[in-house]
Scaffold this motif. Structure first.
Motif, PDB file in Angstrom:
ATOM      1  N   GLY A   1      -5.189   8.330  -7.937  1.00 16.85           N
ATOM      2  CA  GLY A   1      -4.781   7.853  -6.619  1.00 16.85           C
ATOM      3  C   GLY A   1      -3.661   6.838  -6.700  1.00 16.85           C
ATOM      4  N   ALA A   2      -3.760   5.921  -7.688  1.00 17.24           N
ATOM      5  CA  ALA A   2      -2.713   4.916  -7.866  1.00 17.24           C
ATOM      6  C   ALA A   2      -1.397   5.559  -8.291  1.00 17.24           C
ATOM      7  CB  ALA A   2      -3.164   3.885  -8.904  1.00 17.24           C
ATOM      8  N   ILE A   3      -1.472   6.531  -9.191  1.00 19.95           N
ATOM      9  CA  ILE A   3      -0.260   7.231  -9.640  1.00 19.95           C
ATOM     10  C   ILE A   3       0.388   7.969  -8.470  1.00 19.95           C
ATOM     11  CG2 ILE A   3       0.576   9.143 -11.063  1.00 19.95           C
ATOM     12  CD1 ILE A   3      -1.564   8.273 -13.151  1.00 19.95           C
ATOM     13  N   ALA A   4      -0.423   8.630  -7.652  1.00 20.94           N
ATOM     14  CA  ALA A   4       0.116   9.352  -6.492  1.00 20.94           C
ATOM     15  C   ALA A   4       0.794   8.388  -5.525  1.00 20.94           C
ATOM     16  CB  ALA A   4      -0.994  10.116  -5.787  1.00 20.94           C
ATOM     17  N   GLY A   5       0.183   7.226  -5.306  1.00 23.43           N
ATOM     18  CA  GLY A   5       0.799   6.225  -4.436  1.00 23.43           C
ATOM     19  C   GLY A   5       2.131   5.759  -4.989  1.00 23.43           C
ATOM     20  N   GLY A   6       2.204   5.558  -6.316  1.00 24.15           N
ATOM     21  CA  GLY A   6       3.461   5.156  -6.942  1.00 24.15           C
ATOM     22  C   GLY A   6       4.526   6.227  -6.842  1.00 24.15           C
ATOM     23  N   ILE A   7       4.133   7.482  -7.092  1.00 19.91           N
ATOM     24  CA  ILE A   7       5.088   8.589  -6.982  1.00 19.91           C
ATOM     25  C   ILE A   7       5.637   8.696  -5.566  1.00 19.91           C
ATOM     26  CG2 ILE A   7       5.332  11.111  -7.066  1.00 19.91           C
ATOM     27  CD1 ILE A   7       3.274  11.109  -9.359  1.00 19.91           C
ATOM     28  N   TYR A   8       4.753   8.547  -4.595  1.00 24.04           N
ATOM     29  CA  TYR A   8       5.182   8.630  -3.208  1.00 24.04           C
ATOM     30  C   TYR A   8       6.201   7.541  -2.880  1.00 24.04           C
ATOM     31  CZ  TYR A   8       5.079   8.860   1.860  1.00 24.04           C
ATOM     32  OH  TYR A   8       5.450   8.965   3.176  1.00 24.04           O
ATOM     33  N   GLU A   9       5.932   6.317  -3.335  1.00 29.70           N
ATOM     34  CA  GLU A   9       6.844   5.203  -3.068  1.00 29.70           C
ATOM     35  C   GLU A   9       8.203   5.443  -3.714  1.00 29.70           C
ATOM     36  OE1 GLU A   9       6.537   1.736  -1.371  1.00 29.70           O
ATOM     37  OE2 GLU A   9       5.756   3.509  -0.349  1.00 29.70           O
ATOM     38  N   ILE A  10       8.215   5.995  -4.900  1.00 29.83           N
ATOM     39  CA  ILE A  10       9.479   6.210  -5.616  1.00 29.83           C
ATOM     40  C   ILE A  10      10.246   7.401  -5.075  1.00 29.83           C
ATOM     41  CG2 ILE A  10      10.466   6.846  -7.853  1.00 29.83           C
ATOM     42  CD1 ILE A  10       8.106   5.298  -9.141  1.00 29.83           C
ATOM     43  N   ALA A  11       9.553   8.492  -4.834  1.00 30.67           N
ATOM     44  CA  ALA A  11      10.232   9.750  -4.512  1.00 30.67           C
ATOM     45  C   ALA A  11      10.341  10.079  -3.033  1.00 30.67           C
ATOM     46  CB  ALA A  11       9.512  10.900  -5.232  1.00 30.67           C
ATOM     47  N   PHE A  12       9.399   9.593  -2.196  1.00 32.62           N
ATOM     48  CA  PHE A  12       9.341  10.060  -0.813  1.00 32.62           C
ATOM     49  C   PHE A  12       9.538   8.960   0.232  1.00 32.62           C
ATOM     50  CE2 PHE A  12       6.862  13.077  -3.322  1.00 32.62           C
ATOM     51  CZ  PHE A  12       7.395  14.282  -2.896  1.00 32.62           C
ATOM     52  N   ALA A  13       9.213   7.731  -0.095  1.00 30.43           N
ATOM     53  CA  ALA A  13       9.243   6.662   0.900  1.00 30.43           C
ATOM     54  C   ALA A  13      10.681   6.335   1.314  1.00 30.43           C
ATOM     55  CB  ALA A  13       8.552   5.423   0.355  1.00 30.43           C
TER      56      ALA A  13
END
Length: 264
Positions: free
Chosen positions: A252-264
């Motif tokens: 879950g933490a990794i997915a949140g980080g990926i989202y912030e880097i790639a999609f936010a």
């Protein structure tokens, strides 16, 4: 959303998710059940429908996280206030335990028949001693799989990585769908898509560990298994129990980080 809405919504939604999810496993595994031996497809689709039902019920109150890994991913990506995270977690673990108790109540006669079947557990004496030794050692008992997950091949690194990968896929799929107009969680179509993602994860990545992908879905029922007065139930496999908790939280933490880097 108020704190009471979050707590009540997560408790009810996670209870329904766990009741229907563990319930389909009970139906497939318990020998006297009409659904006995229905197979892995029944389990994966049953869990998908469990997510669908729990999420639809709880979405108006709490946004239907129903999973600490989802809550953590949303907090990291900014979709959930950090102050609300403990409330989500408390509702989720309580709901998972309630759901597991309801599964036991629904199948209580089948648990009794299954665990006292001589063909399954053998007669008194040596077999009883063997089961007592297993329970004392904490090994997985014959119905633990109804309540919580366990690996087919016990390899700590592989089991942990499998749970991390599977949960990363789940949480990233949720985050990239966006929130509904009120900002309270996934919309109607989003809930359906998430349920189908859960089915897909079960079919593709569920084989090695049983795909917990949700810390409370595993821990809550495991606690209930340890407490229930089931004959010949064996141990609750506490030596493995940290993997389906830590792995999904990391995912879950990794997915949140990926989202912030790639999609936010």
């Amino acid at each position: 959303m108020s704190s009471s809405d979050i707590f009540i919504g997560e408790t009810i939604g996670t209870a329904v998710l766990t009741l229907l999810g563990c319930g389909v496993v009970a139906g497939v595994l318990l020998k006297r059940s009409k659904a006995f031996d229905a197979g892995w497809l029944a389990i994966t689709f049953g869990w998908g429908f469990a997510v669908l039902t729990g999420a639809y019920i709880s979405a108006p109150l709490s946004g239907a996280h129903l999973n600490p890994a989802v809550t953590l991913g949303l907090a990291i990506s900014g979709g959930t206030e950090w102050g609300d995270v403990p409330i989500y977690f408390l509702g989720q673990i309580l709901g998972a335990m309630i759901g597991a108790v309801l599964v036991w109540l629904a199948y209580v006669g089948h648990f009794q028949a299954h665990l006292t079947d001589r063909e399954l557990v053998g007669g008194p004496g040596a077999q009883d001693t063997k089961k007592a030794d297993a329970a004392q050692a904490g090994d997985a008992g014959p119905v633990l799989g109804i309540f919580s997950t366990g690996p087919e091949i016990r390899n700590t690194a592989q089991n942990l990585v499998t749970e991390i990968i599977a949960t990363t896929v789940l949480v990233l799929a949720i985050l990239t769908q966006g929130l509904n107009g009120e900002g309270k969680g996934l919309g109607v179509i989003g809930v359906l898509i998430t349920a189908l993602v859960v089915v897909g994860i079960g079919l593709s990545l569920g084989g090695p560990t049983g795909y917990a992908i949700n810390p409370v879905r595993d821990l809550g029922p495991r606690i209930v298994h340890a407490l229930l007065p089931l004959p010949n139930k064996g141990g609750s496999d506490w030596g493995y129990a940290w993997i389906p908790v830590v792995g999904p939280l990391l995912g879950g933490a990794i997915a949140g980080g990926i989202y912030e880097i790639a999609f936010a």
